[in-house]
Write an enzyme that holds these catalytic residues in place. Sequence first.
Site, PDB file in Angstrom:
ATOM      1  N   ARG A 114       0.848  -1.202   0.000  1.00 43.25           N
ATOM      2  CA  ARG A 114       0.000   0.000   0.000  1.00 43.25           C
ATOM      3  C   ARG A 114       0.878   1.245   0.000  1.00 43.25           C
ATOM      4  O   ARG A 114       2.106   1.171   0.094  1.00 43.25           O
ATOM      5  CB  ARG A 114      -0.913   0.015   1.229  1.00 43.25           C
ATOM      6  CG  ARG A 114      -0.176   0.111   2.554  1.00 43.25           C
ATOM      7  CD  ARG A 114      -1.146   0.194   3.733  1.00 43.25           C
ATOM      8  NE  ARG A 114      -1.853  -1.049   3.909  1.00 43.25           N
ATOM      9  CZ  ARG A 114      -1.430  -2.063   4.670  1.00 43.25           C
ATOM     10  NH1 ARG A 114      -0.276  -1.948   5.330  1.00 43.25           N
ATOM     11  NH2 ARG A 114      -2.118  -3.161   4.788  1.00 43.25           N
ATOM     12  N   TYR A 166      12.309   7.973  17.073  1.00 44.68           N
ATOM     13  CA  TYR A 166      11.941   7.898  15.648  1.00 44.68           C
ATOM     14  C   TYR A 166      13.016   8.522  14.776  1.00 44.68           C
ATOM     15  O   TYR A 166      13.387   7.973  13.733  1.00 44.68           O
ATOM     16  CB  TYR A 166      10.601   8.596  15.411  1.00 44.68           C
ATOM     17  CG  TYR A 166      10.251   8.741  13.948  1.00 44.68           C
ATOM     18  CD1 TYR A 166       9.996   7.621  13.167  1.00 44.68           C
ATOM     19  CD2 TYR A 166      10.180   9.998  13.344  1.00 44.68           C
ATOM     20  CE1 TYR A 166       9.680   7.749  11.819  1.00 44.68           C
ATOM     21  CE2 TYR A 166       9.873  10.130  12.004  1.00 44.68           C
ATOM     22  CZ  TYR A 166       9.622   9.004  11.245  1.00 44.68           C
ATOM     23  OH  TYR A 166       9.319   9.134   9.909  1.00 44.68           O
ATOM     24  N   LYS A 217      15.113   6.634  11.894  1.00 48.06           N
ATOM     25  CA  LYS A 217      15.010   7.077  10.498  1.00 48.06           C
ATOM     26  C   LYS A 217      16.373   7.502   9.968  1.00 48.06           C
ATOM     27  O   LYS A 217      16.715   7.241   8.811  1.00 48.06           O
ATOM     28  CB  LYS A 217      14.007   8.232  10.406  1.00 48.06           C
ATOM     29  CG  LYS A 217      13.316   8.334   9.060  1.00 48.06           C
ATOM     30  CD  LYS A 217      12.459   7.121   8.766  1.00 48.06           C
ATOM     31  CE  LYS A 217      11.887   7.203   7.357  1.00 48.06           C
ATOM     32  NZ  LYS A 217      11.186   5.982   6.972  1.00 48.06           N
TER      33      LYS A 217
END
Length: 524
Positions: free
Chosen positions: A20, A168, A172
């Site tokens: 997706r 995060y 990343k």
Amino acid sequence: MLPNTGKLAGCTVFITGASRGIGKAIALKAAKDGANIVIAAKTTQRHPKLLGTIYTAAEEIEAAGGKALPCVVDVRDEQQINSAVEKAVERFGGIDILVNNASAISLTNTLETPTKRVDLMMSVNTRGTYLTSKACIPFLKKSKVAHILNLSPPLNLNPMWFKQHCAYTIAKYGMSMCVLGMAEEFRGEIAVNALWPRTAIHTAAMDMLGGAGVESQCRKVDIIADAAYSIFKRPKSFTGNFIIDENILKEEGIKDFDIYAITPGHPLLPDFFLDEHPDAVMEEKESYDPVPEVKEEKLQLQEQPQLQEQPQLQEKPQLQEQPQLQEKPQLQEQPQLQEQPQLQEQPQQQPQLQEQPQLQEKPQLQEQPQQQEKPQPQQQPQQQPQQRPQQRPQPQPQPQPLLQSVLPPKPHFGAVEETFRIVKDSLSDEVVRATQAVYQFELSGEDGGTWFLDLKSKGGKVGHGEPSDRADVVMSMATEDFVKMFSGKLKPTMAFMSGKLKIKGNIALAIKLEKLMTHMNSRL
């Protein structure tokens, strides 16, 4: 949009997280050229909220003109990665392009991020990217058009991108560091690059983060697919780059980017990690970093007697030349201080301290009564009349800005109450007609509480507690950030992107409030 050229015909593209969103969009773009697509993702059954599985994605890829190989892959599982790579090589004869798209996100601060969530982000983002790359590299080295593309940001060390979601950001940036290292390690054999959007992209993840209505502030996944396609067309020598989607598409001749907008003409939400909106970024940086440190340095000069009583500061002629101030480690270690030359000139031009009313806008500084007394600056001209006669006007009181009334020394609750009072005075029937929304503010921290701004009732209403009508937008933040936001020191967009502001409800109405704040800043 960028037209297909057939460049990827017959190429095998291995894409993680391709069931997706962005991963599937890149797959469909390559499929139009007749590429072979390996769909390496977890979803095998339909989800009530997340549309798409590896099998439905395979059907779309085949319909677009490509060949699809759906593989169940959790990038945390090295065995599943290796198995998918083996199947891809067996089915298509090799691998030409790897897209590391799979990612996990949690925009929570250090104390609010469970260890389990930290492990998830590190395992999916950094470790998953590394292991998938490692498994594909032996086959990529045999390809004439070898590319690795990581969906990760430029390595921006601005602390604002770490402060509210440290885990995060680290996870990343791990993907980006793979680009940095592997691009050099495999230079001449494999092109290794990173791609990142300039604005928010409408995906299921963005819907969960931003809530209803956020899509109007986003671009379609097609812009990332087009940018990735542009990268794949380039030779192996194009490597080690951190690419912004809009920039590379401008090189392709794209001028009208409204074609990628969910709602053409609507203001767009800037993506994380980019300091490409100078006003917003500087406002955000000032809200927590350079200005507080500058003020603490000034307060030390005013409040700590040992700094003023040191004879060398008063007697040594070097004070006029200021070598000591320029050589102090703490000033050199703060790049933001170097960007403000007036900091080095202040000992000679003290009036600048009074010309910066924003120093009084910080609640934490006003809680220190010494700032109001300021006995030391009045003594300095007497101690050094021959060296700095220009300092004599300094003790004269300066006109206080209106914000001084908004930010009383104690407590924060008073600052919030006074802010709402001034907001109330700024309202009108015209503002109410133009806005037609009820806002609720959940303020945390010292003296936090619930407040509301009713811009549906005639003339507008503000108050403490929940509104009589259901709120269209609920905003959660710290009391200190609330005051900064309404006084223009912190822009709502940057507060939202950095995690300081959480919004529930109608995002479009939240944007209306931001415009209203801009109008009221002159009074606040």
